[in-house]
Design a protein around this motif. Structure first.
Motif, PDB file in Angstrom:
ATOM      1  N   GLY A 145      13.383  -0.846  64.072  1.00  0.00           N
ATOM      2  CA  GLY A 145      13.135  -0.764  62.629  1.00  0.00           C
ATOM      3  C   GLY A 145      11.697  -0.493  62.232  1.00  0.00           C
ATOM      4  O   GLY A 145      11.307  -0.798  61.107  1.00  0.00           O
ATOM      5  N   ILE A 146      10.906   0.084  63.114  1.00  0.00           N
ATOM      6  CA  ILE A 146       9.501   0.356  62.777  1.00  0.00           C
ATOM      7  C   ILE A 146       9.454   1.542  61.824  1.00  0.00           C
ATOM      8  O   ILE A 146       9.984   2.614  62.143  1.00  0.00           O
ATOM      9  N   ARG A 147       8.853   1.315  60.656  1.00  0.00           N
ATOM     10  CA  ARG A 147       8.796   2.369  59.640  1.00  0.00           C
ATOM     11  C   ARG A 147       7.695   2.089  58.635  1.00  0.00           C
ATOM     12  O   ARG A 147       7.229   0.958  58.511  1.00  0.00           O
ATOM     13  N   VAL A 148       7.319   3.121  57.912  1.00  0.00           N
ATOM     14  CA  VAL A 148       6.380   2.982  56.800  1.00  0.00           C
ATOM     15  C   VAL A 148       7.175   2.525  55.583  1.00  0.00           C
ATOM     16  O   VAL A 148       8.226   3.092  55.266  1.00  0.00           O
ATOM     17  N   LEU A 149       6.679   1.502  54.914  1.00  0.00           N
ATOM     18  CA  LEU A 149       7.306   0.999  53.687  1.00  0.00           C
ATOM     19  C   LEU A 149       6.648   1.559  52.433  1.00  0.00           C
ATOM     20  O   LEU A 149       7.308   1.793  51.431  1.00  0.00           O
ATOM     21  N   HIS A 150       5.326   1.744  52.525  1.00  0.00           N
ATOM     22  CA  HIS A 150       4.560   2.077  51.321  1.00  0.00           C
ATOM     23  C   HIS A 150       3.293   2.808  51.742  1.00  0.00           C
ATOM     24  O   HIS A 150       2.693   2.473  52.764  1.00  0.00           O
ATOM     25  N   LYS A 151       2.927   3.799  50.968  1.00  0.00           N
ATOM     26  CA  LYS A 151       1.617   4.418  51.143  1.00  0.00           C
ATOM     27  C   LYS A 151       1.112   4.859  49.790  1.00  0.00           C
ATOM     28  O   LYS A 151       1.887   5.213  48.896  1.00  0.00           O
ATOM     29  N   GLN A 152      -0.198   4.797  49.650  1.00  0.00           N
ATOM     30  CA  GLN A 152      -0.792   5.266  48.399  1.00  0.00           C
ATOM     31  C   GLN A 152      -2.182   5.808  48.683  1.00  0.00           C
ATOM     32  O   GLN A 152      -2.825   5.431  49.654  1.00  0.00           O
ATOM     33  N   GLY A 154      -4.913   9.466  47.953  1.00  0.00           N
ATOM     34  CA  GLY A 154      -4.926  10.909  48.140  1.00  0.00           C
ATOM     35  C   GLY A 154      -4.165  11.609  47.041  1.00  0.00           C
ATOM     36  O   GLY A 154      -3.723  10.999  46.068  1.00  0.00           O
ATOM     37  N   LYS A 155      -3.984  12.915  47.200  1.00  0.00           N
ATOM     38  CA  LYS A 155      -3.341  13.686  46.134  1.00  0.00           C
ATOM     39  C   LYS A 155      -1.843  13.442  46.028  1.00  0.00           C
ATOM     40  O   LYS A 155      -1.245  13.712  44.997  1.00  0.00           O
ATOM     41  N   SER A 156      -1.223  12.894  47.075  1.00  0.00           N
ATOM     42  CA  SER A 156       0.222  12.649  47.007  1.00  0.00           C
ATOM     43  C   SER A 156       0.574  11.363  46.263  1.00  0.00           C
ATOM     44  O   SER A 156       1.741  11.119  45.977  1.00  0.00           O
ATOM     45  N   GLY A 157      -0.400  10.541  45.962  1.00  0.00           N
ATOM     46  CA  GLY A 157      -0.155   9.344  45.162  1.00  0.00           C
ATOM     47  C   GLY A 157       0.565   8.253  45.916  1.00  0.00           C
ATOM     48  O   GLY A 157       0.263   7.965  47.060  1.00  0.00           O
ATOM     49  N   VAL A 158       1.564   7.657  45.266  1.00  0.00           N
ATOM     50  CA  VAL A 158       2.290   6.513  45.829  1.00  0.00           C
ATOM     51  C   VAL A 158       3.633   6.978  46.373  1.00  0.00           C
ATOM     52  O   VAL A 158       4.333   7.764  45.747  1.00  0.00           O
ATOM     53  N   TRP A 159       3.980   6.467  47.547  1.00  0.00           N
ATOM     54  CA  TRP A 159       5.292   6.700  48.150  1.00  0.00           C
ATOM     55  C   TRP A 159       5.855   5.361  48.593  1.00  0.00           C
ATOM     56  O   TRP A 159       5.130   4.542  49.160  1.00  0.00           O
ATOM     57  N   GLU A 160       7.134   5.131  48.322  1.00  0.00           N
ATOM     58  CA  GLU A 160       7.824   3.900  48.733  1.00  0.00           C
ATOM     59  C   GLU A 160       9.067   4.274  49.517  1.00  0.00           C
ATOM     60  O   GLU A 160       9.796   5.202  49.130  1.00  0.00           O
TER      61      GLU A 160
END
Length: 166
Positions: A145-152, A154-160
């Motif tokens: 289950g290793i995964r990215v939950l959230h990133k923010q 840069g120009k792409s902004g927020v990802w969930e």
């Protein structure tokens, strides 16, 4: 290239491996959060939770290992940029009903590229350390289950991630 096609940024025009040039990217605050799980026997989980393992505080060692892993990410993954991390935080959650330890890593910096790989590496190294310290009592553990939950940032902004468990 069709609009639906994804351009791989780590390949040059000849299809060769290439470190992305971030020289002209803006310096912004960037954060990434990743998670992973180590599934084990209930008895092993109890040893960890009660700090009863003969090797000592397994989670404390795994926390330090995860932080170190994030800091060494560029040494492990060939095309990652070496980053000056301003924060690495590793948290553990004992999930008795799943006989698992959930690992969450948060990495943060002000820079020109994201920190997803550092967060993923932190989770992975913490999970591997947990496994290493407990393998004598539970060789059948599973890391998943290793995964990215959230990133923010840069120009792409927020990802969930969909249905993030945070």
């Amino acid at each position: 290239m069709a609009q639906d096609e994804v351009k791989l940024t780590h390949l040059n025009h000849k299809g060769e491996a290439n470190m992305v040039d971030v020289t002209d990217k803006a310096v912004t605050s960037r954060t990434a959060i990743a998670e992973g799980f180590v599934r084990m026997n209930a008895e092993t989980l109890q040893l960890i939770a009660q700090k009863g393992h003969k090797k000592g505080d397994v989670l404390a060692v795994a926390r330090i290992a995860g932080i170190q892993g994030a800091k060494k990410c560029a040494d492990l993954i060939p095309l990652c940029h070496p980053l000056t991390l301003s924060k690495v935080q590793i948290d553990f959650e004992i999930l008795a009903e799943l006989s698992s330890v959930r690992i969450e890593a948060m990495c943060k910096l002000s820079g020109q590229t994201g920190v997803e790989m550092e967060a993923l590496t932190a989770v992975s190294v913490a999970a591997l350390t947990l496994f290493d310290m407990c393998k004598a009592v539970d060789p059948g553990m599973q890391i998943d289950g290793i995964r990215v939950l959230h990133k923010q940032g840069g120009k792409s902004g927020v990802w969930e991630a969909e249905s993030a468990s945070r």
